[in-house]
Design an enzyme around this catalytic site. Structure first.
Site, PDB file in Angstrom:
ATOM      1  NE  ARG A  29      -3.066  13.665  10.117  1.00  0.00           N
ATOM      2  CZ  ARG A  29      -4.132  13.292  10.698  1.00  0.00           C
ATOM      3  NH1 ARG A  29      -4.101  12.967  12.149  1.00  0.00           N
ATOM      4  NH2 ARG A  29      -5.135  13.413  10.067  1.00  0.00           N
ATOM      5  CG  ASP A  30       0.180  15.830   7.798  1.00  0.00           C
ATOM      6  OD1 ASP A  30       0.405  14.655   8.072  1.00  0.00           O
ATOM      7  OD2 ASP A  30      -1.057  15.979   7.454  1.00  0.00           O
ATOM      8  CB  SER A  76       2.742  12.891   5.965  1.00  0.00           C
ATOM      9  OG  SER A  76       2.089  12.200   5.126  1.00  0.00           O
ATOM     10  CD1 TRP A 112      -0.844   2.224   2.273  1.00  0.00           C
ATOM     11  CD2 TRP A 112      -2.753   1.812   1.292  1.00  0.00           C
ATOM     12  NE1 TRP A 112      -1.680   3.465   2.258  1.00  0.00           N
ATOM     13  CE2 TRP A 112      -2.783   3.100   1.743  1.00  0.00           C
ATOM     14  CE3 TRP A 112      -4.032   1.127   0.568  1.00  0.00           C
ATOM     15  CZ2 TRP A 112      -4.088   3.711   1.619  1.00  0.00           C
ATOM     16  CZ3 TRP A 112      -5.068   1.973   0.451  1.00  0.00           C
ATOM     17  CH2 TRP A 112      -5.182   3.303   1.075  1.00  0.00           C
ATOM     18  CG  MET A 113       2.689   5.009  -2.050  1.00  0.00           C
ATOM     19  SD  MET A 113       3.685   5.092  -3.545  1.00  0.00           S
ATOM     20  CE  MET A 113       2.451   5.524  -4.890  1.00  0.00           C
ATOM     21  CG  ASN A 114      -0.903   6.900   2.494  1.00  0.00           C
ATOM     22  OD1 ASN A 114      -0.518   5.844   2.984  1.00  0.00           O
ATOM     23  ND2 ASN A 114      -1.338   7.678   3.238  1.00  0.00           N
ATOM     24  CG  ASP A 115      -0.532  11.533   2.419  1.00  0.00           C
ATOM     25  OD1 ASP A 115      -1.469  10.940   1.987  1.00  0.00           O
ATOM     26  OD2 ASP A 115      -0.731  11.998   3.569  1.00  0.00           O
ATOM     27  CD  GLU A 174      -5.296  14.431   6.718  1.00  0.00           C
ATOM     28  OE1 GLU A 174      -5.222  13.779   7.879  1.00  0.00           O
ATOM     29  OE2 GLU A 174      -5.137  13.935   5.701  1.00  0.00           O
TER      30      GLU A 174
END
Length: 542
Positions: free
Chosen positions: A236-237, A170, A110-113, A284
């Site tokens: 976050r981020d 992230s 799985w991959m996201n940001d 976000e």
């Protein structure tokens, strides 16, 4: 159950079988009786001596773990027997069909940001939210890929894994150009969110912003200290950059709801909160950056995960918005874009492109890298997002239909001329269909069975997406049509459609982007473009 594995310098990886239809099982990995990792891994029930799996996940074994490793958890004997060691990570990319050509996708998992985007010593480094052990979200780590042209990527070993402090969310990267923290100037610094509550192992820990660093050009990351304590429950981020005008480092991060924070530091260790601001529907993954107008004026922008962005000014402590929320994307396919650091002459951004599980080995791709710039038209300044220069230089012209050719083949129907052109693409490649037309034209495309319509006067784009349904008793496959309709911008003189396997990105003048995952179609039909006005059509391959 427990399984022991002996490791030495010849064994660089622990290979773990992943059966995506299995039930999640907590697997803990110990070294010298100390817990080093905890992952949620899908495991099938015992079904004989052999173990069926979809792919192997390769966990790097550093010299710290040479000796005896032990795995503990409620897994099966067959799973335990399939766990092994390896000298190299197995090649899985060649086993997957219909992979995109210029949209990065992980080999498996799985991959996201996108995270920690940085250009360093001629190499683009892209880190990303990653679950090596499933095609669903979880076990949040940082994957890693490198490129020299922003279009063709090589996946490397993952660089950050969850530990007793939390999972890895992230973050961003910068070069240590001032030689701070007792580290050399060429050191790469990574700021990321560590989330305790996302794991049972770290459940009691708060959500904090931490620092990691690399002294080998970004291929190995070492976790360091906490730099920002909790400012809210979910903060976050962190996006960090050097602000030359005020001679300080700036951190922009999301706090909660629609609230964001701006912090400031001289030494990268102590951070002062200088602003808390609320942005209409902002959420976000913020980017705070500067662009110049064609006349040289400075404009600042604060960009958020959904592609909402806000223009204004920034004085090194506070961002002042003009109060207008603008939209960069049509729909919710693109998300959580991040801007590269280390590129001094342009602003380059990559978003996450949400996809379904197509080949059962990976999920999620990245959008096409785009350069952000300002364009002035009729007295108004607008933000535009064209594909990076590397894309423009590497595309190959396959076909061009001139305005004169269209005119000669025009068809008169009901007192209205219709202009049409067709072209058949040979071979497996990403393609772009570029149309230059009059501002109020009605243009229709047929891209291998996908019908697209743009109305210049209203600025509306409609895309008919074919969705395949389950097989029926007579073994024929049912299909249905789903139509996306979005305002993408009126009176566009240039319309670009990029199709990469089943991934589609459309830009009308590049100030708004539509993206969609389509049903996989065989290229047995021609590309056809029809218009009620004279236009030129170009087809490119990549």
């Amino acid at each position: 159950m427990k399984k022991e594995v002996l490791t030495d310098q010849t064994m660089r990886y622990l290979s773990i079988p992943i059966s995506i239809q299995g039930d999640l099982c907590t697997v803990s990995i110990y070294s010298d009786n100390r817990k080093s990792y905890e992952f949620q891994i899908p495991v099938l029930p015992d079904a004989g001596e052999s173990y069926t799996y979809d792919f192997m996940a390769y966990l790097p074994i550093s010299p710290d773990y040479w000796g005896k490793l032990s795995l503990e958890g409620d897994f099966t004997e067959a799973f335990a027997a399939a766990v092994d060691t390896a000298a190299t990570a197995g090649a899985s990319r060649t086993e997957s069909r219909n992979r995109p050509h210029i949209h990065f996708a992980p080999d498996t998992g799985w991959m996201n940001d996108p995270n920690g985007l940085i250009y360093h010593d001629g190499v683009y480094h892209m880190y990303f939210q990653y679950n090596p052990f499933h095609v669903e979200w979880g076990n949040m780590s940082w994957g890693h890929a490198v490129s020299t042209d922003l279009l063709h990527w090589t996946q490397c070993d993952a660089v950050l894994y969850p530990d007793e402090e939390g999972v890895i969310f992230s973050g961003s990267a910068i070069e240590n150009h001032q030689g701070l923290l007792g580290l050399p100037q060429e050191t790469l610094l990574y700021f990321y969110t560590c989330v305790g509550e996302a794991s049972e192992w770290s459940r009691e820990n708060p959500c904090v912003q931490k620092l990691a660093y690399s002294t080998d050009d970004g291929y190995t990351l070492h976790k360091s200290m906490t730099v920002v304590p909790p400012l809210s429950q979910e903060n976050r981020d962190p996006k960090v950059f050097w602000h030359e005008a005020s001679e300080a480092y700036i951190m922009c991060m999301w706090l909660e709801d629609n609230d964001f924070a701006i912090l400031r530091s001289q030494n990268l260790e102590q951070w002062e909160l200088t602003q808390r601001l609320c942005l209409d529907k902002g959420f976000e993954c913020p980017n705070l950056f500067e662009l110049k107008t064609p006349s040289g004026e400075s404009r600042w922008f604060l960009w958020t995960a959904d592609g909402y962005y806000y223009a204004g000014s920034f004085n090194g402590r506070e961002f002042t918005t003009d109060g207008i929320r603008r939209e960069a994307w049509c729909g919710q396919t693109l998300y959580a874009a991040q801007i590269f650091s280390g590129i001094n002459d342009r602003v380059v951004m990559i978003p996450w492109f949400r996809t379904s599980v197509r080949d059962q080995k990976y999920r999620g791709v990245m959008g096409i890298p785009r350069e952000l710039y300002l364009e002035e038209k009729f007295g108004n300044v607008r933000l535009c997002m064209r594909p990076v220069q590397e894309y423009m230089e590497r595309r190959t012209l396959l076909h061009r239909t001139s305005i004169m050719e269209l005119f000669q083949n025009a068809i008169l129907e009901g007192g209205t001329y219709t202009y049409a052109t067709e072209y058949r693409v040979q071979g497996d490649c990403a393609i772009e269909v570029l149309v230059m037309c009059s501002s109020k034209a009605l243009v229709t495309w047929d891209l291998f069975g996908t019908h697209i319509h743009y109305e210049g006067e209203s600025g509306m784009l409609s895309v008919d997406k074919v969705r395949k349904m389950a097989m029926r008793e007579n073994r024929t496959e049912e299909c249905r049509i789903e139509t996306d309709e979005f305002y993408i911008g009126a009176n566009a003189a240039m319309i670009s459609m990029i199709m990469d396997t089943n991934l589609l990105e459309i830009g009308c003048g590049y100030d708004k982007i539509y993206a969609a995952e389509l049903e996989m179609m065989e290229r047995t039909s021609n590309i056809r473009v029809t218009s009620n006005a004279l236009c030129s059509v170009e087809v490119y391959a990549l």
